[in-house]
Design an enzyme around this catalytic site. Sequence first.
Site, PDB file in Angstrom:
ATOM      1  N   ASP A  35     -24.230 -45.998 -16.293  1.00  0.00           N
ATOM      2  CA  ASP A  35     -25.279 -46.519 -15.409  1.00  0.00           C
ATOM      3  C   ASP A  35     -26.661 -46.042 -15.850  1.00  0.00           C
ATOM      4  O   ASP A  35     -27.639 -46.777 -15.776  1.00  0.00           O
ATOM      5  CB  ASP A  35     -25.031 -46.079 -13.959  1.00  0.00           C
ATOM      6  CG  ASP A  35     -23.858 -46.822 -13.331  1.00  0.00           C
ATOM      7  OD1 ASP A  35     -23.459 -47.859 -13.878  1.00  0.00           O
ATOM      8  OD2 ASP A  35     -23.343 -46.346 -12.301  1.00  0.00           O
ATOM      9  N   SER A  80     -21.361 -59.955 -11.020  1.00  0.00           N
ATOM     10  CA  SER A  80     -21.361 -58.508 -10.848  1.00  0.00           C
ATOM     11  C   SER A  80     -22.287 -58.177  -9.678  1.00  0.00           C
ATOM     12  O   SER A  80     -22.757 -59.079  -8.992  1.00  0.00           O
ATOM     13  CB  SER A  80     -21.866 -57.896 -12.148  1.00  0.00           C
ATOM     14  OG  SER A  80     -21.913 -56.514 -12.029  1.00  0.00           O
ATOM     15  N   LEU A  81     -22.558 -56.905  -9.452  1.00  0.00           N
ATOM     16  CA  LEU A  81     -23.467 -56.509  -8.375  1.00  0.00           C
ATOM     17  C   LEU A  81     -24.580 -55.651  -8.955  1.00  0.00           C
ATOM     18  O   LEU A  81     -24.346 -54.883  -9.896  1.00  0.00           O
ATOM     19  CB  LEU A  81     -22.721 -55.674  -7.328  1.00  0.00           C
ATOM     20  CG  LEU A  81     -21.671 -56.380  -6.469  1.00  0.00           C
ATOM     21  CD1 LEU A  81     -20.868 -55.355  -5.680  1.00  0.00           C
ATOM     22  CD2 LEU A  81     -22.343 -57.355  -5.510  1.00  0.00           C
ATOM     23  N   GLU A 116     -18.906 -52.941   3.227  1.00  0.00           N
ATOM     24  CA  GLU A 116     -17.496 -52.721   2.889  1.00  0.00           C
ATOM     25  C   GLU A 116     -17.420 -51.684   1.779  1.00  0.00           C
ATOM     26  O   GLU A 116     -18.442 -51.340   1.170  1.00  0.00           O
ATOM     27  CB  GLU A 116     -16.826 -54.042   2.486  1.00  0.00           C
ATOM     28  CG  GLU A 116     -17.568 -54.780   1.417  1.00  0.00           C
ATOM     29  CD  GLU A 116     -17.153 -56.249   1.328  1.00  0.00           C
ATOM     30  OE1 GLU A 116     -16.245 -56.524   0.565  1.00  0.00           O
ATOM     31  OE2 GLU A 116     -17.746 -57.092   2.009  1.00  0.00           O
ATOM     32  N   LYS A 118     -16.711 -50.001  -1.818  1.00  0.00           N
ATOM     33  CA  LYS A 118     -16.686 -50.451  -3.210  1.00  0.00           C
ATOM     34  C   LYS A 118     -15.471 -49.794  -3.867  1.00  0.00           C
ATOM     35  O   LYS A 118     -15.472 -48.599  -4.182  1.00  0.00           O
ATOM     36  CB  LYS A 118     -17.981 -50.067  -3.928  1.00  0.00           C
ATOM     37  CG  LYS A 118     -18.083 -50.658  -5.314  1.00  0.00           C
ATOM     38  CD  LYS A 118     -19.486 -50.520  -5.842  1.00  0.00           C
ATOM     39  CE  LYS A 118     -19.702 -51.125  -7.206  1.00  0.00           C
ATOM     40  NZ  LYS A 118     -18.616 -51.152  -8.137  1.00  0.00           N
ATOM     41  N   ASP A 120     -12.778 -48.709  -6.462  1.00  0.00           N
ATOM     42  CA  ASP A 120     -12.891 -48.420  -7.898  1.00  0.00           C
ATOM     43  C   ASP A 120     -11.644 -48.940  -8.620  1.00  0.00           C
ATOM     44  O   ASP A 120     -10.692 -48.202  -8.878  1.00  0.00           O
ATOM     45  CB  ASP A 120     -13.055 -46.910  -8.107  1.00  0.00           C
ATOM     46  CG  ASP A 120     -13.783 -46.616  -9.390  1.00  0.00           C
ATOM     47  OD1 ASP A 120     -14.183 -47.571 -10.081  1.00  0.00           O
ATOM     48  OD2 ASP A 120     -13.952 -45.428  -9.714  1.00  0.00           O
ATOM     49  N   TYR A 227     -11.726 -59.493  -1.079  1.00  0.00           N
ATOM     50  CA  TYR A 227     -13.041 -59.420  -0.437  1.00  0.00           C
ATOM     51  C   TYR A 227     -13.950 -60.638  -0.655  1.00  0.00           C
ATOM     52  O   TYR A 227     -15.039 -60.682  -0.129  1.00  0.00           O
ATOM     53  CB  TYR A 227     -13.790 -58.155  -0.847  1.00  0.00           C
ATOM     54  CG  TYR A 227     -13.851 -57.869  -2.333  1.00  0.00           C
ATOM     55  CD1 TYR A 227     -14.546 -58.692  -3.195  1.00  0.00           C
ATOM     56  CD2 TYR A 227     -13.211 -56.753  -2.863  1.00  0.00           C
ATOM     57  CE1 TYR A 227     -14.606 -58.434  -4.549  1.00  0.00           C
ATOM     58  CE2 TYR A 227     -13.262 -56.483  -4.225  1.00  0.00           C
ATOM     59  CZ  TYR A 227     -13.960 -57.322  -5.056  1.00  0.00           C
ATOM     60  OH  TYR A 227     -14.013 -57.070  -6.401  1.00  0.00           O
ATOM     61  N   LYS A 316     -24.255 -46.914  -4.938  1.00  0.00           N
ATOM     62  CA  LYS A 316     -23.284 -46.098  -5.698  1.00  0.00           C
ATOM     63  C   LYS A 316     -23.423 -44.626  -5.335  1.00  0.00           C
ATOM     64  O   LYS A 316     -24.532 -44.107  -5.212  1.00  0.00           O
ATOM     65  CB  LYS A 316     -23.532 -46.280  -7.202  1.00  0.00           C
ATOM     66  CG  LYS A 316     -23.256 -47.698  -7.694  1.00  0.00           C
ATOM     67  CD  LYS A 316     -21.912 -47.812  -8.376  1.00  0.00           C
ATOM     68  CE  LYS A 316     -22.043 -47.548  -9.822  1.00  0.00           C
ATOM     69  NZ  LYS A 316     -21.049 -47.981 -10.706  1.00  0.00           N
ATOM     70  N   CYS A 410      -3.496  -9.860 -25.181  1.00  0.00           N
ATOM     71  CA  CYS A 410      -4.257  -9.846 -23.927  1.00  0.00           C
ATOM     72  C   CYS A 410      -5.714  -9.505 -24.240  1.00  0.00           C
ATOM     73  O   CYS A 410      -5.982  -8.485 -24.872  1.00  0.00           O
ATOM     74  CB  CYS A 410      -3.654  -8.808 -22.972  1.00  0.00           C
ATOM     75  SG  CYS A 410      -4.680  -8.518 -21.521  1.00  0.00           S
ATOM     76  N   CYS A 413      -6.407  -5.811 -22.377  1.00  0.00           N
ATOM     77  CA  CYS A 413      -5.817  -4.539 -22.794  1.00  0.00           C
ATOM     78  C   CYS A 413      -5.232  -4.590 -24.211  1.00  0.00           C
ATOM     79  O   CYS A 413      -4.818  -3.567 -24.745  1.00  0.00           O
ATOM     80  CB  CYS A 413      -4.733  -4.099 -21.800  1.00  0.00           C
ATOM     81  SG  CYS A 413      -3.248  -5.115 -21.903  1.00  0.00           S
ATOM     82  N   CYS A 428       0.714 -11.064 -19.628  1.00  0.00           N
ATOM     83  CA  CYS A 428       0.519  -9.722 -20.168  1.00  0.00           C
ATOM     84  C   CYS A 428       1.481  -8.836 -19.391  1.00  0.00           C
ATOM     85  O   CYS A 428       1.398  -8.763 -18.162  1.00  0.00           O
ATOM     86  CB  CYS A 428      -0.927  -9.280 -19.951  1.00  0.00           C
ATOM     87  SG  CYS A 428      -1.143  -7.522 -20.272  1.00  0.00           S
ATOM     88  N   CYS A 433      -2.443  -2.822 -17.321  1.00  0.00           N
ATOM     89  CA  CYS A 433      -3.577  -3.631 -17.807  1.00  0.00           C
ATOM     90  C   CYS A 433      -4.668  -3.628 -16.727  1.00  0.00           C
ATOM     91  O   CYS A 433      -4.403  -3.976 -15.567  1.00  0.00           O
ATOM     92  CB  CYS A 433      -3.118  -5.063 -18.082  1.00  0.00           C
ATOM     93  SG  CYS A 433      -4.493  -6.172 -18.452  1.00  0.00           S
TER      94      CYS A 433
HETATM   95  S1  IVH Z   1     -18.312 -58.279  -4.288  1.00  0.00           S
HETATM   96  C1  IVH Z   1     -20.482 -61.720  -5.963  1.00  0.00           C
HETATM   97  N1  IVH Z   1     -17.090 -56.369  -2.984  1.00  0.00           N
HETATM   98  O1  IVH Z   1     -17.654 -53.986  -7.997  1.00  0.00           O
HETATM   99  C2  IVH Z   1     -19.979 -60.433  -5.458  1.00  0.00           C
HETATM  100  N2  IVH Z   1     -17.217 -56.196  -5.348  1.00  0.00           N
HETATM  101  O2  IVH Z   1     -20.051 -53.622  -9.595  1.00  0.00           O
HETATM  102  C3  IVH Z   1     -18.888 -59.934  -6.263  1.00  0.00           C
HETATM  103  N3  IVH Z   1     -16.085 -54.232  -6.242  1.00  0.00           N
HETATM  104  O3  IVH Z   1     -17.213 -56.805  -9.998  1.00  0.00           O
HETATM  105  C4  IVH Z   1     -18.409 -58.601  -5.982  1.00  0.00           C
HETATM  106  N4  IVH Z   1     -15.382 -53.410  -4.326  1.00  0.00           N
HETATM  107  O4  IVH Z   1     -15.129 -55.416  -9.347  1.00  0.00           O
HETATM  108  C5  IVH Z   1     -17.475 -56.825  -4.187  1.00  0.00           C
HETATM  109  N5  IVH Z   1     -15.996 -54.768  -1.693  1.00  0.00           N
HETATM  110  C6  IVH Z   1     -16.372 -55.229  -2.887  1.00  0.00           C
HETATM  111  C7  IVH Z   1     -16.076 -54.552  -4.069  1.00  0.00           C
HETATM  112  C8  IVH Z   1     -16.515 -55.056  -5.288  1.00  0.00           C
HETATM  113  C9  IVH Z   1     -15.394 -53.242  -5.643  1.00  0.00           C
HETATM  114  C10 IVH Z   1     -16.323 -54.294  -7.709  1.00  0.00           C
HETATM  115  C11 IVH Z   1     -16.050 -55.644  -8.308  1.00  0.00           C
HETATM  116  C12 IVH Z   1     -17.364 -56.055  -8.867  1.00  0.00           C
HETATM  117  C13 IVH Z   1     -18.015 -54.729  -9.121  1.00  0.00           C
HETATM  118  C14 IVH Z   1     -19.509 -54.844  -9.258  1.00  0.00           C
END
Ligand code: IVH
Length: 675
Positions: A35, A80-81, A116, A118, A120, A227, A316, A410, A413, A428, A433
């Site tokens: 990141d 992605s986010l 919600e 995130k 992993d 989700y 994050k 050791c 000692c 030991c 010791c």
């Molecule tokens: S929404 C258009 N919701 O985070 C929105 N993503 O860094 C699409 N992820 O690619 C993603 N928990 O793999 C969404 N509650 C959640 C998530 C989530 C994990 C992951 C997902 C995404 C990545 C982005």
Amino acid sequence: MDPAERVEELRSIIRHHNRLYYEQDSPELPDSEFDLLMRELMELEESYPELATDDSPSRVVGGFASTTFDPVEHRVPMMSLDNVFSAEELEAWGGRLARRVDEIGASGRTVELVAELKIDGLAVSIRYENGQLVQAATRGDGRTGEDVTANVRTISVLPHTLPAGAPEVIEVRGEVYMSIEMFKALNDTQADLGKPLFVNPRNTAAGSLRQKDPAVTASRNLSFWSYQLGEVVGGPELANHHETFEFLASLGFPVNPEVTVLGSLNDAYAHCNKWEQHRHDLAYEIDGVVIKVNDLGLQRELGATAKAPRWAIAYKFPPEERTTKLLDIQVSIGRTGRATPFACLEPVFVGGSTVALATLHNQDQVGVKDVRPGDTVIVRKAGDVIPEVVGPVLSERPDGLEPWVFPTNCPVCGHVLVRPEDESVHRCLNLACPARVAGAIEHFASRGAMDIKGLGEQRVQLFCELGLLRDVGDVYALEADRLREIDKFQDVSVNKLLDAIEGSKSRPLANLLVGLNIRHLSGAGSLALATHFGHLDAIQNASEEELAAVEGVGAVIARSVHDWFADDSNLGVVAKLRAAGVNLEGPAVSELPQNLVGLSVVVTGSLAGFTRDEAEVAVKARGGKSPGSVSKKTTAVVVGSDPGASKVTKAEELGIPILDEAGFLHVLETGTLPG
Ligand code: IVH
């Protein structure tokens, strides 16, 4: 460096790590460091717009489709986010969102948000046609992913068939993940087989999903939280994101229960903060909180950049994994002579504190991890858990670095270190010791034993070096005048220490037995012997058979206790304790007293002298209850190391007394809470 050069360099590094992460499921960098690289690139591109390009990794979703699986075109791109890392950045996102809402002429509308977790794991899109699971794909580059249908079918929480009335076509998107329990079990097996350990649940989930043989995927017990929706044909009109979850649940998809509709962005930050504190209460790993605009119409109007929607943001958490230099591997000697290798690290701030040392457990663990002094290593510190060296970053290993070799002698000692054939531990064996002697005295004074406040590691070390302590019996011979002569030792602390030593003389017999450092004798065994025999002399005079006949004391403990009392130097210690007036008596009953009737004692975390089961048995054997959860009816919660945070929080909320191990022994002995 010239910005243009740095931008190119960053792009190439990021592409390299993207490939490792998405294609090979074997990232070398913790996410947090990735990141940082991405941040630097984005900042440079913002400061020098002429350097920005459409194919920069800052603009395209990271994954690349590989050749192992067939490509799948996503009809609705998988985005992605964008990330934020602080309250200020979250607020700035809120500001941008509000401006955008104004721009599209929606000002005045309350923008409801949904938070919600995130998860992993890794994102997949699962397509159902006419109620049947027909295809599953990874995200890939967002437009084209990989066909992992056969493997996704093995995920048992996913429906293969949808209930009648389901849309003609529906793509369900969510996160495939591996629970922490499954991950640990898998690594236990790896260790037993002497195979390399998996680094973390996310990579393992990704690797497990991208197996050629679905049977391997099936054996990994993967899970899924849904989700989002992709393409939908013929579904109901959903007004908001929250309804999407209800709809997904009605079709039989797992929906994470921790979804919260928020009134404002202020609530969003408090919510993120809460989860940052409680992330380890969950059975799976999360790396942040995702905040989304609830109104689906507004989402459409807000739209997306090339890479990420404008209506969502990922908050994050600070990193729990960082890289640092492994400066050296040294070995410490414990009270039983156990030789434990530990990593000396270039100090690194991770998981909320600075880490400079981390245990490596034993020779085999160093071998399995193959970390070598001079390596760059990944360090992990998750919550209250002790810091851990996960493994080396192999691409950064300097040429010619030799594997680390366990020392033959050791370090304290000089005696030869011995590793019995069937054990993983070196020891030991020199009873004299200095490290063993000091360790044994420290243990005697520790909370689970005689609980002498002020007699910790450093003082024990010092007193040993000054010749004031040679064994635990000497603790009671420490003299005020001699202590006052020691530099910087003030009257108040001398008096406090001597009072604490005096106070320890009346500790229960079980605590004394724990403090004597008899091999194999745990807290539970000590308690069993104390209650059965009622006096140290009776234990000393008992035969091996009589000792072994006590419930909770097996042949191994009996032999060890018997051997201990057969040793003249140990008898010398007992004589010193007796002469000093230390309590040698236990409750003089041969049956356990039913002193816990009506009490309910919850145990969480591991105790030095009891396994969880032993602790529960000890409570129940005295007529008490020991349930698995905290309620209003709980009398006390005993908290060991690495406790379940939810139990501790609940106890705090309900105002229930929290006890340590010494307090627990007190309750078992007396049936009352410590005063
Ligand atoms: S929404 C258009 N919701 O985070 C929105 N993503 O860094 C699409 N992820 O690619 C993603 N928990 O793999 C969404 N509650 C959640 C998530 C989530 C994990 C992951 C997902 C995404 C990545 C982005």
